[in-house]
Design a protein around this motif. Sequence first.
Motif, PDB file in Angstrom:
ATOM      1  N   UNK A  74       0.784  -1.241   0.000  1.00 28.06           N
ATOM      2  CA  UNK A  74       0.000   0.000   0.000  1.00 28.06           C
ATOM      3  C   UNK A  74       0.812   1.285   0.000  1.00 28.06           C
ATOM      4  N   UNK A  75       2.065   1.245   0.479  1.00 29.23           N
ATOM      5  CA  UNK A  75       2.777   2.508   0.690  1.00 29.23           C
ATOM      6  C   UNK A  75       4.285   2.284   0.737  1.00 29.23           C
ATOM      7  N   UNK A  76       5.043   3.304   0.286  1.00 25.57           N
ATOM      8  CA  UNK A  76       6.491   3.254   0.435  1.00 25.57           C
ATOM      9  C   UNK A  76       6.868   3.574   1.877  1.00 25.57           C
ATOM     10  N   UNK A  77       8.057   3.172   2.251  1.00 25.17           N
ATOM     11  CA  UNK A  77       8.594   3.517   3.564  1.00 25.17           C
ATOM     12  C   UNK A  77       9.437   4.773   3.394  1.00 25.17           C
ATOM     13  N   UNK A  78       9.089   5.822   4.087  1.00 22.89           N
ATOM     14  CA  UNK A  78       9.896   7.033   4.078  1.00 22.89           C
ATOM     15  C   UNK A  78      10.812   6.986   5.303  1.00 22.89           C
ATOM     16  N   UNK A  79      12.093   6.688   5.095  1.00 21.45           N
ATOM     17  CA  UNK A  79      12.994   6.570   6.241  1.00 21.45           C
ATOM     18  C   UNK A  79      13.051   7.868   7.038  1.00 21.45           C
ATOM     19  N   UNK A  80      13.104   7.738   8.355  1.00 20.51           N
ATOM     20  CA  UNK A  80      13.053   8.927   9.210  1.00 20.51           C
ATOM     21  C   UNK A  80      14.345   9.085  10.008  1.00 20.51           C
ATOM     22  N   UNK A  81      14.447  10.211  10.692  1.00 25.27           N
ATOM     23  CA  UNK A  81      15.650  10.577  11.433  1.00 25.27           C
ATOM     24  C   UNK A  81      15.958   9.606  12.565  1.00 25.27           C
ATOM     25  N   UNK A  82      14.953   8.875  13.031  1.00 22.68           N
ATOM     26  CA  UNK A  82      15.166   7.993  14.182  1.00 22.68           C
ATOM     27  C   UNK A  82      16.092   6.825  13.850  1.00 22.68           C
ATOM     28  N   UNK A  83      15.910   6.221  12.676  1.00 17.71           N
ATOM     29  CA  UNK A  83      16.827   5.123  12.321  1.00 17.71           C
ATOM     30  C   UNK A  83      18.217   5.675  12.013  1.00 17.71           C
ATOM     31  N   UNK A  84      18.271   6.895  11.504  1.00 15.25           N
ATOM     32  CA  UNK A  84      19.554   7.541  11.253  1.00 15.25           C
ATOM     33  C   UNK A  84      20.289   7.778  12.568  1.00 15.25           C
ATOM     34  N   UNK A  85      19.540   8.226  13.573  1.00 12.67           N
ATOM     35  CA  UNK A  85      20.134   8.479  14.889  1.00 12.67           C
ATOM     36  C   UNK A  85      20.579   7.177  15.558  1.00 12.67           C
ATOM     37  N   UNK A  86      19.798   6.130  15.392  1.00  7.74           N
ATOM     38  CA  UNK A  86      20.146   4.851  16.031  1.00  7.74           C
ATOM     39  C   UNK A  86      21.498   4.345  15.567  1.00  7.74           C
ATOM     40  N   UNK A  87      21.739   4.422  14.268  1.00  6.92           N
ATOM     41  CA  UNK A  87      22.981   3.874  13.730  1.00  6.92           C
ATOM     42  C   UNK A  87      24.081   4.917  13.532  1.00  6.92           C
ATOM     43  N   UNK A  88      23.770   6.176  13.865  1.00  2.12           N
ATOM     44  CA  UNK A  88      24.767   7.248  13.771  1.00  2.12           C
ATOM     45  C   UNK A  88      25.407   7.313  12.381  1.00  2.12           C
ATOM     46  N   UNK A  89      24.550   7.200  11.357  1.00  2.00           N
ATOM     47  CA  UNK A  89      24.984   7.332   9.966  1.00  2.00           C
ATOM     48  C   UNK A  89      24.374   8.635   9.451  1.00  2.00           C
ATOM     49  N   UNK A  90      25.166   9.698   9.322  1.00  2.00           N
ATOM     50  CA  UNK A  90      24.625  11.038   9.041  1.00  2.00           C
ATOM     51  C   UNK A  90      23.780  11.142   7.774  1.00  2.00           C
ATOM     52  N   UNK A  91      24.114  10.354   6.756  1.00  2.00           N
ATOM     53  CA  UNK A  91      23.388  10.461   5.488  1.00  2.00           C
ATOM     54  C   UNK A  91      22.504   9.248   5.211  1.00  2.00           C
TER      55      UNK A  91
END
Length: 217
Positions: free
Chosen positions: A115-132
């Motif tokens: 039904x929908x694409x996943x729009x990655x959010x800042x929370x998973x970015x923060x968890x893994x400390x990968x800036x981009x």
Amino acid sequence: MIYEVEAISTGKIEDLNYSSKRPMRSALNKTPFSGSMWLSLTGFTQDEQEYKDHGGPDKAVCLFSKSNYQMWQDDVVELPTYAMFGENLTVANLDEREAYFGNQYQLGDAIIEISEIREPCWKIQAKYQIPDLVKRMSTSGKTGFYFRVIQEGYVSCDDHLKLIKTADKDTQLSVYELNDVYYNDRKNASRLSYALQNPYLTSKRKEKLQRLLTRAQ
């Protein structure tokens, strides 16, 4: 066609300390369940969502392919074996290029539909400390995706995903294609117009695409 499900995971909302800049409450850290669980129109009964851009009937179940974990092997010391990005279904390999909106799958007693694409959010970015992370995941098209629940039912922890219905050929649109249009080709009026013809997209997605099309014309 049967797709191997390596883990079916759920989680509870909790305060997480992955970011020192802003508070984080999320059910991102999910774990596999044992036995069986009821899958309702809004998701697994033991899976909590914050419901701001997460969850709800159009985003009841999230899937991510474990084959896509390899994108991050140089960034994460030890790759998780399940729910790396907070997904409910960790599938061995269901490529976004062959995942079409409207495709229906049997999962235990339940039937679910892309039904929908996943729009990655800042929370998973923060968890893994990968800036981009957000940018790289979005532009790659390998974001994972969501399902709506067509038929509620019990799902066992060892159930797999069986394709039972393929989306209409004349308006067929893959998750990868929509990701590519939405993140990489936003001014392409022709591709935006085609995407808007798809009958399985959510109303919110169509609103976003329509705004892009209006600006592109």
